[in-house]
Design an enzyme around this catalytic site. Structure first.
Site, mmCIF file in Angstrom:
data_model
loop_
_atom_site.group_PDB
_atom_site.id
_atom_site.type_symbol
_atom_site.label_atom_id
_atom_site.label_comp_id
_atom_site.label_asym_id
_atom_site.label_seq_id
_atom_site.Cartn_x
_atom_site.Cartn_y
_atom_site.Cartn_z
ATOM 1 N N LEU A 1 -4.122 0.231 2.015
ATOM 2 C CA LEU A 1 -4.505 1.071 1.686
ATOM 3 C C LEU A 1 -5.112 2.039 2.239
ATOM 4 O O LEU A 1 -6.688 2.068 2.016
ATOM 5 C CB LEU A 1 -4.138 1.851 -0.069
ATOM 6 C CG LEU A 1 -2.705 1.393 -0.524
ATOM 7 C CD1 LEU A 1 -3.429 1.276 -2.012
ATOM 8 C CD2 LEU A 1 -1.564 1.405 -0.589
ATOM 9 N N GLY B 1 -0.089 -2.085 0.296
ATOM 10 C CA GLY B 1 -1.511 -2.593 0.011
ATOM 11 C C GLY B 1 -2.708 -1.974 1.112
ATOM 12 O O GLY B 1 -1.322 -1.422 2.328
ATOM 13 N N HIS C 1 -1.212 7.123 2.178
ATOM 14 C CA HIS C 1 -0.587 6.518 1.338
ATOM 15 C C HIS C 1 -1.554 7.307 0.163
ATOM 16 O O HIS C 1 -1.162 7.831 -0.879
ATOM 17 C CB HIS C 1 -1.452 5.210 0.513
ATOM 18 C CG HIS C 1 -0.755 4.168 1.631
ATOM 19 N ND1 HIS C 1 -1.100 3.077 2.583
ATOM 20 C CD2 HIS C 1 0.699 3.321 1.853
ATOM 21 C CE1 HIS C 1 -0.715 2.381 3.404
ATOM 22 N NE2 HIS C 1 0.177 2.450 2.677
ATOM 23 N N ARG D 1 -1.948 -0.782 10.352
ATOM 24 C CA ARG D 1 -2.714 -1.030 11.978
ATOM 25 C C ARG D 1 -3.515 -1.109 12.664
ATOM 26 O O ARG D 1 -4.024 -1.422 13.090
ATOM 27 C CB ARG D 1 -1.137 -1.819 12.774
ATOM 28 C CG ARG D 1 0.064 -2.368 12.147
ATOM 29 C CD ARG D 1 0.756 -1.873 12.742
ATOM 30 N NE ARG D 1 2.160 -2.758 11.595
ATOM 31 C CZ ARG D 1 3.015 -3.651 12.201
ATOM 32 N NH1 ARG D 1 2.970 -3.930 13.490
ATOM 33 N NH2 ARG D 1 3.614 -3.876 11.361
#
Ligand code: PAF
Length: 282
Positions: free
Chosen positions: A33, A31, A37, A187
């Site tokens: 995203l 997740g 992704h 991150r």
């Protein structure tokens, strides 16, 4: 696009489609995203009839429990991105669904898992192998998609597929970067404005090192990167290694391999960022 939460529900949906000869692509995610992704999802949508995206923050791969607590959960936003990119099924299971009992399996992918992330994050790749094998067993996809940003993870998953004889194709997808070069990562959202500026030095250093490497040795290139990162206050190098992309072992000489990859992990403030660059590729 359907959102399902249990393996039974997912398998019931997929068995009908597989019986019609439909090819299934799986994109495993945790997740939070972003466009990186989305690029995996787009590729799967292009190459398969059905794309399943799993969204599951896997507790067994977090060696740092604080990291697990801080990990963002953004299922609503994730589903919007997935729907916009053509995903067919979102598989968002609970921890109890994936781990009805503790997974005691111990994998060994030596020497791939003893270096770099494997050395700094003990148990991490064992947890990744646990969840990815469970996802492969649940979905039985024809293809599965992983980003090259997690270069070591990709190599280990390929090895797991070999060891466990999974009948599927692993597709590695290029790193997606911000316009200025920073590798996309969930991150990055944790970086302050100032840290975001400093973090740029990581990819810039890697790009410069590729030019530098053309007429310098491996050890000179290592030093070039180490010194460039050390010169930036606010960055702390955890490791930079130049490895053979096939076995992830350090190389001493460019002539030792035709697939040389530089893998880096840097703390920018509290945020641990990884990136990599290919110097030579077959
Ligand atoms: O790369 C990730 O996001 C995770 O390690 C993965 C492959 C989804 C397994 O939890």
């Amino acid at each position: 696009m359907k959102i399902v939460h249990t393996i039974n529900e997912l398998q019931a949906e997929l068995s009908v489609l597989k019986a019609q000869g439909k090819k299934v692509g799986l994109v495993p995610t945790m997740g939070a995203l972003h466009a990186g992704h989305a690029s995996l999802v787009k590729r799967s949508v292009k190459e398969n009839d059905i794309t399943v995206v799993s969204v599951f923050v896997n507790p067994t791969q977090f060696n740092d429990k604080n990291d697990l607590i801080k990990y963002p959960h953004t299922l609503d936003a994730d589903c919007k991105l997935l729907e916009a990119n053509g995903c067919s099924f979102v598989f968002a299971p609970s921890v109890e669904e994936m781990y009805p009992e503790p997974d005691t399996r111990q994998f060994s992918f030596a020497p791939l898992d003893t270096v770099m992330e494997g050395a700094f994050r003990p148990g991490h790749f064992n947890g990744v192998a646990q969840i990815v094998s469970k996802l492969f067993d649940a979905v039985k996809p024809h293809r599965a998609y992983f980003g090259e940003k997690d270069f070591q993870q990709l190599a280990i998953i390929r090895e797991m597929v070999k060891q466990l004889h999974y009948d599927l194709e692993i597709v590695g997808c290029s790193i997606i970067r911000e316009e200025d070069g920073l590798a996309l990562s969930s991150r990055n959202a944790r970086l302050s404005t100032h840290e975001r500026e400093i973090a740029l030095k990581i990819s810039q250093t890697l790009f410069k090192s590729r030019t530098f490497a053309a007429d310098h040795s491996v050890s000179e290139t290592l030093r070039f990167v180490e010194e460039s990162i050390a010169a930036e206050k606010g960055l702390r190098l955890e490791y930079f290694e130049i490895v053979d992309g096939n076995n992830l072992q350090k190389i001493k000489d460019w002539a030792n391999t035709n697939y040389a990859v530089g893998c880096i992990t840097v703390f920018c403030g509290e945020v641990r960022l990884i990136d990599n660059i290919k110097y030579r590729e077959i």
